[in-house]
Enzyme design. Structure first.
Site, short mmCIF file in Angstrom:
data_model
loop_
_atom_site.label_atom_id
_atom_site.label_comp_id
_atom_site.label_asym_id
_atom_site.label_seq_id
_atom_site.Cartn_x
_atom_site.Cartn_y
_atom_site.Cartn_z
N CYS A 76 20.12 7.82 5.51
CA CYS A 76 19.73 7.12 4.28
C CYS A 76 18.99 8.07 3.35
O CYS A 76 18.26 8.93 3.81
CB CYS A 76 18.81 5.93 4.60
SG CYS A 76 19.65 4.53 5.35
N ILE A 77 19.16 7.85 2.05
CA ILE A 77 18.44 8.65 1.06
C ILE A 77 18.03 7.72 -0.07
O ILE A 77 18.81 6.85 -0.48
CB ILE A 77 19.31 9.82 0.53
CG1 ILE A 77 18.54 10.61 -0.54
CG2 ILE A 77 20.64 9.33 -0.01
CD1 ILE A 77 19.25 11.89 -1.00
N SER B 140 28.04 5.81 -1.19
CA SER B 140 28.12 4.88 -2.31
C SER B 140 28.65 5.64 -3.53
O SER B 140 28.73 6.87 -3.54
CB SER B 140 26.74 4.30 -2.62
OG SER B 140 25.87 5.33 -3.10
N GLU C 53 26.04 10.87 5.89
CA GLU C 53 26.76 9.79 6.55
C GLU C 53 27.75 9.16 5.58
O GLU C 53 27.44 8.91 4.42
CB GLU C 53 25.75 8.75 7.06
CG GLU C 53 26.37 7.65 7.89
CD GLU C 53 25.31 6.71 8.44
OE1 GLU C 53 25.53 5.49 8.42
OE2 GLU C 53 24.27 7.21 8.89
N CYS D 185 0.85 -1.19 0.00
CA CYS D 185 0.00 0.00 0.00
C CYS D 185 0.89 1.24 0.00
O CYS D 185 1.75 1.39 0.87
CB CYS D 185 -0.91 0.00 1.23
SG CYS D 185 -1.89 1.51 1.42
#
Length: 404
Positions: free
Chosen positions: A268-269, A306, A302, A162
């Site tokens: 986190c993104i 990557s 952070e 959902c």
């Protein structure tokens, strides 16, 4: 070249062979990571999970035997990967170190720590086979990229989610029943930004724990090494949505520690795949810095980033710094620029170094303005989707309590 009669009739884990890519136009070298019986009861006895060499893990997939170009077959070596038949999911109880490691903030690359290096190695072993093939969410069918520690009974080919409450379901009928009864049309928490059809909600990981855990499970399908599943309490989640007459449709998010000793302004993104290449990544980055500036601080994402994260952030930093210098702010120190933009001084220095626009004089970093570099960049007229400060309705908690 070996005769066709010499070709293997089945492959083993660790074997190496070229594979026909999905559209048949390319041939890629791949290593067999796992093998399973063919559930479709076809002529082929097994299906094979392969990793394409020199490609991201998100492209790993199950293929049939007919996809292999057997004339290129190479038998596995002693160092080849072992089977993951006995692997366990991250949420299962165990006395092994991996289950005792409380994953927070998401980024747990080893960074020279031998204990974390061992955990990362085990994490890669456990998660190297995707447990969910694709998701159905908000009218989109999206291929999953990585393993996510959903409960075992939800390790299915297609998972239904959902888009409003992020509840996950195994069956299409259950999904349609839920959609007709779900009362939610937006994320929990408070709306802190609205401009045109873009809205942002601040969600407390402690107050809306189930929603945030579901968000992290969903995000882990598209993030390698990053997760925030067990302990969401110390984090805020900033959920970006596209808004229409039907509700607020989740586009992406970033998480942020409530108290960061390292002064990280983002943990986190993620922009979900169906909304990528629409500028939302830069919008989320700029939003994190607008909040940092409201706190009268400077921040940084952070580390380590990557490869894709480095590219996105370096592009954003370059854009902000060159636009600032183009406006004639030539006499600002690096500290001044840092306070003006919210960007940490070390990130400013590294960006200016990449542009060859910084020199060291008497032990100090000094900006060396190269007008041609600025002019060349401005001529490109790059249009970034950025957060506009005037539409951000957010103040630090201590400031809000004073204004109350």
């Amino acid at each position: 070249m070996p005769k066709a009669s010499d070709y293997p009739t089945k492959l083993d884990i660790g074997d190496r062979c070229q594979v026909k890519w999905r559209d048949g136009t390319e041939k890629l070298w791949a290593i067999v990571i796992e093998r399973r019986e063919n559930k479709n009861c076809g002529k082929e006895e097994f299906e094979y999970y392969v990793h394409y060499e020199n490609h991201d893990r998100r492209l790993d997939e199950w293929v049939g035997f007919q996809k292999f170009l057997l004339e290129t077959y190479e038998k596995k070596s002693e160092e080849s990967p072992k089977s993951t038949k006995r692997r366990r999911t991250l949420h299962q109880a165990s006395s092994e170190p991996i289950s005792e490691f409380r994953m927070t903030g998401g980024n747990w690359h080893a960074s020279g720590d031998p204990t974390l290096a061992e955990l990362e190695k085990e994490h890669e072993e456990i998660t190297k086979v995707k447990n969910i093939n694709k998701i159905i969410m908000g009218g989109w069918e999206v291929e999953a990229w990585y393993f996510s520690p959903y409960p075992d009974e939800y390790n299915v080919d297609v998972l239904y989610i959902c888009e409003y409450c992020l509840k996950y379901m195994r069956r299409r009928t259950t999904f349609h029943e839920h959609k007709s009864t779900c009362e939610h049309r937006r994320p929990p928490g408070r709306e802190i930004y609205r401009h045109e059809n873009v809205s942002v909600f601040e969600v407390d990981g402690k107050q809306s724990r189930v929603y945030c855990q579901n968000l992290c499970l969903l995000a882990k399908l598209f993030l390698d090494h990053k997760t925030l599943y067990y302990d969401t309490d110390p984090f805020y989640f900033y959920v970006v949505c596209q808004v229409d007459e039907y509700g607020a449709h989740i586009v992406g998010y970033f998480s942020k520690e409530k108290m960061s000793q390292e002064e990280y302004n983002l943990a986190c993104i993620l922009t979900f795949p169906q909304y990528q290449k629409l500028g939302y990544g830069k919008f989320i980055i700029s939003l994190s810095y607008e909040i940092t500036k409201r706190e009268k601080k400077t921040g940084s994402p952070e580390k380590p980033l990557s490869d894709l994260g480095k590219i996105s952030y370096r592009s954003y930093w370059r854009h902000i710094l060159l636009h600032l210098l183009a406006k004639g702010y030539r006499n600002l120190s690096i500290k001044d620029i840092s306070m003006e933009t919210g960007i940490k001084q070390e990130d400013i220095i590294s960006t200016l170094q990449s542009l060859k626009m910084i020199k060291c004089w008497k032990g100090q970093h000094v900006i060396y303005v190269k007008q041609k570099t600025i002019d060349d960049y401005m001529e490109q007229k790059k249009q970034f989707r950025l957060c506009h400060s005037k539409y951000l309705r957010w103040e630090p908690l201590e400031q809000e309590s004073k204004d109350a």
